[in-house]
Design a protein around this motif. Structure first.
Motif, PDB file in Angstrom:
ATOM      1  N   SER A 158       0.833  -1.204   0.000  1.00 42.08           N
ATOM      2  CA  SER A 158       0.000   0.000   0.000  1.00 42.08           C
ATOM      3  C   SER A 158       0.863   1.247   0.000  1.00 42.08           C
ATOM      4  O   SER A 158       2.025   1.216   0.409  1.00 42.08           O
ATOM      5  N   VAL A 159       0.260   2.345  -0.443  1.00 38.99           N
ATOM      6  CA  VAL A 159       0.881   3.664  -0.391  1.00 38.99           C
ATOM      7  C   VAL A 159      -0.195   4.660   0.064  1.00 38.99           C
ATOM      8  O   VAL A 159      -1.310   4.664  -0.467  1.00 38.99           O
ATOM      9  N   ILE A 160       0.141   5.481   1.031  1.00 39.08           N
ATOM     10  CA  ILE A 160      -0.760   6.535   1.500  1.00 39.08           C
ATOM     11  C   ILE A 160      -0.076   7.870   1.248  1.00 39.08           C
ATOM     12  O   ILE A 160       1.068   8.083   1.663  1.00 39.08           O
ATOM     13  N   ILE A 161      -0.776   8.781   0.546  1.00 42.01           N
ATOM     14  CA  ILE A 161      -0.212  10.077   0.179  1.00 42.01           C
ATOM     15  C   ILE A 161      -1.052  11.169   0.822  1.00 42.01           C
ATOM     16  O   ILE A 161      -2.226  11.345   0.481  1.00 42.01           O
ATOM     17  N   GLY A 162      -0.481  11.876   1.773  1.00 37.31           N
ATOM     18  CA  GLY A 162      -1.217  12.937   2.448  1.00 37.31           C
ATOM     19  C   GLY A 162      -2.494  12.454   3.097  1.00 37.31           C
ATOM     20  O   GLY A 162      -3.501  13.167   3.108  1.00 37.31           O
ATOM     21  N   GLY A 163      -2.462  11.247   3.634  1.00 39.37           N
ATOM     22  CA  GLY A 163      -3.634  10.675   4.278  1.00 39.37           C
ATOM     23  C   GLY A 163      -4.611  10.002   3.333  1.00 39.37           C
ATOM     24  O   GLY A 163      -5.615   9.435   3.782  1.00 39.37           O
ATOM     25  N   VAL A 164      -4.342  10.043   2.030  1.00 43.12           N
ATOM     26  CA  VAL A 164      -5.229   9.447   1.034  1.00 43.12           C
ATOM     27  C   VAL A 164      -4.642   8.111   0.582  1.00 43.12           C
ATOM     28  O   VAL A 164      -3.474   8.042   0.179  1.00 43.12           O
ATOM     29  N   ALA A 165      -5.443   7.053   0.657  1.00 38.24           N
ATOM     30  CA  ALA A 165      -4.987   5.741   0.207  1.00 38.24           C
ATOM     31  C   ALA A 165      -4.875   5.736  -1.308  1.00 38.24           C
ATOM     32  O   ALA A 165      -5.862   5.966  -2.027  1.00 38.24           O
ATOM     33  N   ALA A 166      -3.687   5.503  -1.811  1.00 38.11           N
ATOM     34  CA  ALA A 166      -3.465   5.461  -3.255  1.00 38.11           C
ATOM     35  C   ALA A 166      -3.882   4.110  -3.812  1.00 38.11           C
ATOM     36  O   ALA A 166      -3.906   3.103  -3.105  1.00 38.11           O
ATOM     37  N   VAL A 167      -4.209   4.097  -5.106  1.00 34.24           N
ATOM     38  CA  VAL A 167      -4.596   2.873  -5.806  1.00 34.24           C
ATOM     39  C   VAL A 167      -3.404   2.351  -6.598  1.00 34.24           C
ATOM     40  O   VAL A 167      -2.755   3.112  -7.319  1.00 34.24           O
ATOM     41  N   LYS A 168      -3.130   1.061  -6.448  1.00 37.78           N
ATOM     42  CA  LYS A 168      -2.049   0.452  -7.235  1.00 37.78           C
ATOM     43  C   LYS A 168      -2.534   0.248  -8.659  1.00 37.78           C
ATOM     44  O   LYS A 168      -3.512  -0.449  -8.907  1.00 37.78           O
ATOM     45  N   ILE A 169      -1.819   0.844  -9.620  1.00 41.91           N
ATOM     46  CA  ILE A 169      -2.205   0.720 -11.023  1.00 41.91           C
ATOM     47  C   ILE A 169      -1.521  -0.488 -11.661  1.00 41.91           C
ATOM     48  O   ILE A 169      -2.136  -1.257 -12.388  1.00 41.91           O
ATOM     49  N   ILE A 170      -0.235  -0.637 -11.408  1.00 39.20           N
ATOM     50  CA  ILE A 170       0.535  -1.717 -12.022  1.00 39.20           C
ATOM     51  C   ILE A 170       1.717  -2.034 -11.129  1.00 39.20           C
ATOM     52  O   ILE A 170       2.258  -1.161 -10.451  1.00 39.20           O
ATOM     53  N   GLU A 171       2.130  -3.307 -11.135  1.00 36.83           N
ATOM     54  CA  GLU A 171       3.330  -3.714 -10.408  1.00 36.83           C
ATOM     55  C   GLU A 171       4.028  -4.812 -11.187  1.00 36.83           C
ATOM     56  O   GLU A 171       3.387  -5.735 -11.702  1.00 36.83           O
TER      57      GLU A 171
END
Length: 640
Positions: free
Chosen positions: A267-280
């Motif tokens: 997971s990644v959280i940016i400024g308190g907003v949960a980011a969506v994983k697009i590709i890995e």
């Protein structure tokens, strides 16, 4: 961020330039146009065109630069002109001395607007009122003579071309000119005055005014920074990182690399907003992912990265964009898990005008990397560094072309293990078109070839793609050999079948006509077959974003984990060995609607379902249910 104009001194003349120093004019106005700016930042330009004059006017908005995007909204009042605006033009003006180029919207002589260019260089330059080169591009996709109208100019990274777009609401944009050269300039670096431009025909005369109440000068995509943390942990916190000026349309992209056996980015959280994983993309011991989050507020943000296990390091590259109504177009990845190659290609990443592409690459070892791109636009290597014995590259492209097959190739000096992750986004144009079930068909005859002539295929449109969705019953397992429309092969999208029946979705792009002859060729004899034809308008690519299928004995069946995208649509076809009511099953935010249920020989049911999608989710389940537990089959497919 909106930047509002500030008025300046007004010298006399027909063509005038205000602000940023001296102006100039050529006598085509009764008096010099007057520019005023209110306390709220709205700017009004008023003047009076002299009879018989081709009047030109530029009001500076910014210093034009390569790789930037300029947007403004204007409301004209041409009602007191002799032609009431039927021949008046508003657009972007580029000027240096007597060289000039104007691109914008011009009245078509009656009630509409055309996209239009006018430019000149001595002896037919700015100081002349005739002899200029004009180019009428035909009807504009958006805009009215009365306004308000939005227009946008995006300059290429190398400054040699531009993209011109229009909008009726500032959210959905339409490409009018792509890859255009700003003749007579070979590069925007040669422009000294840039801003809103007016051009009047010599048949016009009288007073006019125009209000500019919004102006935006922005980067289509902006690289922010790269951070590294070499701590052995599974949670990395990067505090108070710059994410630029707050904006309601701001998206922040995070390219994240982690390093250890068998781990991924959770997971990644940016400024308190949960980011969506697009590709890995991940090898056996390294992983690179791209995440995105809508972060409208704040100039800084703390980014928290969580890995699935202990990592030896974390690399984080951040980007931002404020392009309105930005849609995810395409994703791609490629991996070589052993050190056996020195070149790896990320193939067939689709791109669109006015969009962006991000590519994140990693290799084992610290040998130098060469990045290449076969598209028309420059590839920018925003960051390239060694960390903990690995090599990382964060790259971006501001895209101006409409291509589905562009490749990114990365080469190192030595054979390495590689991973590549890539995404592309583009501005969504117009409103989403709801799938229209144009017709249904059925045939209870035993056979392997089913023909449905003069089948309705919807409304003719240059962007139309029809979807042929059908189900069948058979005594043994059958596959679909082919589907044709007027003798032309359709493309398979999804299939689900077993010994007693199945269902499928095929697609075919067809711009003209309202009917078509559809032939479905099965691999062997079936006892009945039926389905329907959807008229659709994909906004991204003709290829489905994702599909999901299932074939099982149950009361409720779904195609699992179907990725859907905001601004797209979803299609579902199901078949069951009964005619009892089939009900839509969907766990997404939108409502999946049953468009039709066919009863084939009173023994087989075929259901057709659709909906627009207004979210970006990668794990939605779509299908149908019925009261009795029996062998059901389902195909679900999504498009943008």
């Amino acid at each position: 961020m909106f930047v509002h104009m500030i008025s300046g001194g007004v010298p006399r003349g027909r063509a005038i330039v205000i602000g940023g120093g001296a102006g100039d004019g050529d006598g085509g106005f009764v008096d010099p146009p007057v520019v005023t700016t209110t306390s709220t930042g709205d700017t009004t330009i008023k003047g009076q065109v002299k009879p018989g004059s081709f009047g030109k006017f530029v009001f500076p908005l910014a210093t034009i630069q390569a790789g930037r995007q300029y947007t403004f909204r204007y409301t004209p009042d041409f009602s007191r002109l002799s032609q009431q605006g039927k021949l008046a033009m508003v657009g972007f003006g580029l000027k240096n001395s007597n060289d000039f180029h104007i691109v914008g919207l011009r009245g078509d002589g009656t009630t509409g607007l055309h996209k239009y260019k006018v430019y000149g260089t001595p002896p037919n330059g700015w100081n002349k009122d005739s002899g200029h080169t004009t180019s009428d591009g035909g009807a504009a996709a958006a805009g009215t003579q009365a306004g308000p109208n939005y227009i946008r100019l995006t300059t290429s990274v190398d400054g040699t071309t531009y993209l011109f777009e229009t909008s009726s609401n500032g959210a959905a944009w339409n490409v009018e000119y792509s890859g255009s050269t700003p003749d007579p300039f070979t590069n925007v670096s040669g422009v000294t005055t840039f801003g809103i431009a007016l051009w009047f025909n010599n048949a016009d005369a009288g007073p006019f005014s125009i209000v500019i109440d919004q102006f935006v000068d922005a980067l289509p995509v902006q690289y922010l920074s790269t951070q590294t943390d070499n701590t052995n942990t599974n949670i990395y916190t990067f505090s108070n990182l710059d994410v630029g000026t707050a904006d309601a349309n701001r998206k922040v992209f995070a390219c994240v690399g982690v390093n250890n056996t068998g781990i991924t980015v959770s997971s990644v959280i940016i400024g308190g907003v949960a980011a969506v994983k697009i590709i890995e993309a991940n090898t056996s011991n390294r992983s690179g992912a791209i995440f995105v989050a809508d972060v409208p507020t704040g100039a800084t943000a703390t980014v928290v990265v969580t890995a699935s296990g202990t990592s030896n390091e974390c690399l984080l590259s951040l980007y931002r964009t404020t392009i309105a109504s930005l849609g995810l177009l395409d994703t791609a990845s490629n991996v070589v898990g052993t050190g056996s190659v020195n070149t790896l290609t990320l193939a067939d990443l689709a791109v669109r005008p006015g969009g962006v592409a991000l590519v994140f690459a990693g290799t084992t070892g610290t040998a130098g990397t060469t990045e290449a791109y076969n598209g028309a636009d420059p590839l920018v290597v925003d960051d390239e560094r060694n960390s903990e014995g690995n090599r990382y590259s964060s790259c971006s492209v501001r895209t101006t072309e409409n291509v589905d097959t562009n490749d990114f190739t990365f080469t190192t000096a030595l054979n390495q293990a590689f991973w590549l992750s890539g995404v592309s986004y583009f501005p969504l144009t117009g409103s989403a078109y709801a799938p229209n079930l144009a017709s249904t068909f059925s045939d209870g005859t035993d056979g392997s070839i089913y023909t449905f002539n003069a089948q309705g295929i919807g409304v003719a449109n240059v962007n139309r793609q029809i979807l042929i969705c059908f189900g069948w019953a058979s005594g043994s397992g059958r596959t679909v050999t082919s589907v044709t429309v007027d003798g032309n092969a359709a493309t398979a999208v999804a299939f689900s079948g077993s010994g007693t029946g199945g269902c499928a979705i095929y697609r075919y792009a067809v711009a003209a006509g309202t009917t078509g002859n559809i032939v479905i060729n099965m691999s062997g004899t079936c006892v009945r077959l039926g389905g329907g034809v959807y008229d659709t308008r994909p906004r991204g690519t003709l290829t489905a974003v994702d599909t999901g299928t299932d074939n099982t004995t149950t009361t409720s069946i779904t195609g699992a984990d179907v990725e859907v995208r905001n601004g797209g649509f979803l299609i579902v076809v199901g078949v069951q060995p009964a005619t009892e009511t089939m009900s839509a099953v969907y766990n997404g935010a939108d409502t999946l609607v049953k468009d039709s249920q066919l009863s084939l020989e009173a023994t087989t049911g075929v259901g057709l379902f659709s909906c627009l999608t207004t979210e970006y989710v990668k794990t939605n389940d779509a299908g149908f249910s019925a009261a009795t537990s029996n062998v059901k089959r389902v195909c679900a497919a999504s498009w943008l």
